[in-house]
Design a protein around this motif. Structure first.
Motif, PDB file in Angstrom:
ATOM      1  N   UNK A 104       0.290  13.827  21.560  1.00  0.00           N
ATOM      2  CA  UNK A 104       0.124  15.109  20.882  1.00  0.00           C
ATOM      3  C   UNK A 104       1.195  15.333  19.822  1.00  0.00           C
ATOM      4  N   UNK A 105       2.132  14.365  19.711  1.00  0.00           N
ATOM      5  CA  UNK A 105       3.192  14.464  18.718  1.00  0.00           C
ATOM      6  C   UNK A 105       3.037  13.386  17.648  1.00  0.00           C
ATOM      7  N   UNK A 106       3.402  13.725  16.420  1.00  0.00           N
ATOM      8  CA  UNK A 106       3.476  12.745  15.350  1.00  0.00           C
ATOM      9  C   UNK A 106       4.829  12.030  15.440  1.00  0.00           C
ATOM     10  N   UNK A 107       5.001  11.000  14.623  1.00  0.00           N
ATOM     11  CA  UNK A 107       6.224  10.196  14.688  1.00  0.00           C
ATOM     12  C   UNK A 107       7.491  11.003  14.418  1.00  0.00           C
ATOM     13  N   UNK A 108       7.357  12.079  13.623  1.00  0.00           N
ATOM     14  CA  UNK A 108       8.535  12.884  13.300  1.00  0.00           C
ATOM     15  C   UNK A 108       8.786  13.995  14.320  1.00  0.00           C
ATOM     16  N   UNK A 109       7.997  14.015  15.411  1.00  0.00           N
ATOM     17  CA  UNK A 109       8.205  14.999  16.462  1.00  0.00           C
ATOM     18  C   UNK A 109       7.452  16.302  16.283  1.00  0.00           C
ATOM     19  N   UNK A 110       6.705  16.400  15.192  1.00  0.00           N
ATOM     20  CA  UNK A 110       5.909  17.605  14.974  1.00  0.00           C
ATOM     21  C   UNK A 110       4.562  17.487  15.683  1.00  0.00           C
ATOM     22  N   UNK A 111       3.888  18.627  15.807  1.00  0.00           N
ATOM     23  CA  UNK A 111       2.611  18.669  16.506  1.00  0.00           C
ATOM     24  C   UNK A 111       1.534  17.909  15.752  1.00  0.00           C
ATOM     25  N   UNK A 112       0.780  17.085  16.473  1.00  0.00           N
ATOM     26  CA  UNK A 112      -0.383  16.395  15.906  1.00  0.00           C
ATOM     27  C   UNK A 112      -1.563  17.354  15.987  1.00  0.00           C
ATOM     28  N   UNK A 113      -1.761  18.119  14.929  1.00  0.00           N
ATOM     29  CA  UNK A 113      -2.771  19.178  14.946  1.00  0.00           C
ATOM     30  C   UNK A 113      -4.192  18.627  15.090  1.00  0.00           C
ATOM     31  N   UNK A 114      -4.427  17.488  14.476  1.00  0.00           N
ATOM     32  CA  UNK A 114      -5.758  16.888  14.574  1.00  0.00           C
ATOM     33  C   UNK A 114      -6.073  16.526  16.020  1.00  0.00           C
ATOM     34  N   UNK A 115      -5.111  15.929  16.718  1.00  0.00           N
ATOM     35  CA  UNK A 115      -5.319  15.546  18.114  1.00  0.00           C
ATOM     36  C   UNK A 115      -5.521  16.782  18.984  1.00  0.00           C
ATOM     37  N   UNK A 116      -4.739  17.816  18.730  1.00  0.00           N
ATOM     38  CA  UNK A 116      -4.877  19.045  19.516  1.00  0.00           C
ATOM     39  C   UNK A 116      -6.221  19.703  19.258  1.00  0.00           C
ATOM     40  N   UNK A 117      -6.648  19.725  17.998  1.00  0.00           N
ATOM     41  CA  UNK A 117      -7.942  20.319  17.650  1.00  0.00           C
ATOM     42  C   UNK A 117      -9.075  19.621  18.399  1.00  0.00           C
TER      43      UNK A 117
END
Length: 203
Positions: free
Chosen positions: A62-75
């Motif tokens: 659920x996280x991108x490489x930079x530690x931010x939220x992976x919005x596409x995965x959460x959606x």
């Protein structure tokens, strides 16, 4: 002596209705705004309590490489599993409401816009003296969102199902802005509505 916070006016419209463009026009004529979508991104920033809870529930994917939220995965998760959307809203909505309220209190313009795609669904309209509803056909919403977010029509329609229909929104409107065609003339529409609101505030 503290200043009295300005009157809150809601700006409601579903996905792809043109809320951001219309808000920008209001900002250009000196009206401040608080955008619930911006706040929703703020409350899930790295190291936030909301993101920590989301990470704990769904894992590293659920996280991108930079530690931010992976919005596409959460959606994808919340639209494939409605119970997960309920969980997510229970987590984030209180945090969003708290931050929205704090930002509204600091506004200094003649009135302040509360821009929210789910204004009525989350009962945030209770904060507002009046509500402006953006009137736009569903077909245009779908086209705009597919183009902007690079997602399929099926996914856009899944989002629309979670929102009030345009018809239901319009029933609750105090003011209406039509945004079905070219947005070049929207500035004039916003200015006309702005003057109408100022006149109404004096009554």
């Amino acid at each position: 002596m503290t200043n009295t916070p300005p009157t809150i006016i809601g700006l409601a419209g579903g996905i792809g209705s043109g809320k951001s463009t219309i808000t920008k026009y209001f900002n250009e004529i000196g009206i401040q705004s608080v955008d619930a979508d911006d706040v929703a991104r703020l409350v899930v920033q790295p190291n936030s309590e909301c993101l920590k809870s989301i990470h704990q529930r769904y894992g590293n994917d659920i996280l991108l490489n930079d530690g931010t939220l992976n919005r596409k995965a959460l959606r994808e998760i919340i639209f494939e599993q409605p119970k997960e959307r309920v969980w997510l809203e229970a987590l984030t909505h209180p945090a969003i409401r708290k931050e929205v309220s704090a930002q509204l209190q600091t506004a200094t313009s003649k009135y302040v816009l509360l821009v929210h795609p789910l204004l009525f669904e989350t009962n945030q309209n209770a904060l507002c003296k009046w509500v402006i509803v953006i009137d736009v056909p569903k077909e245009i919403q779908i086209q705009r969102t597919m183009s902007r977010d690079q997602i399929s029509q099926e996914n856009v329609e899944k989002i629309l199902v979670t929102q009030l229909s345009n018809i239901e929104r319009l029933k609750r409107a105090d003011f209406v802005l039509e945004n079905a065609g070219n947005i070049v003339d929207m500035n004039a529409k916003v200015l006309k509505l702005h003057q109408k609101i100022l006149e109404s505030l004096l009554c």
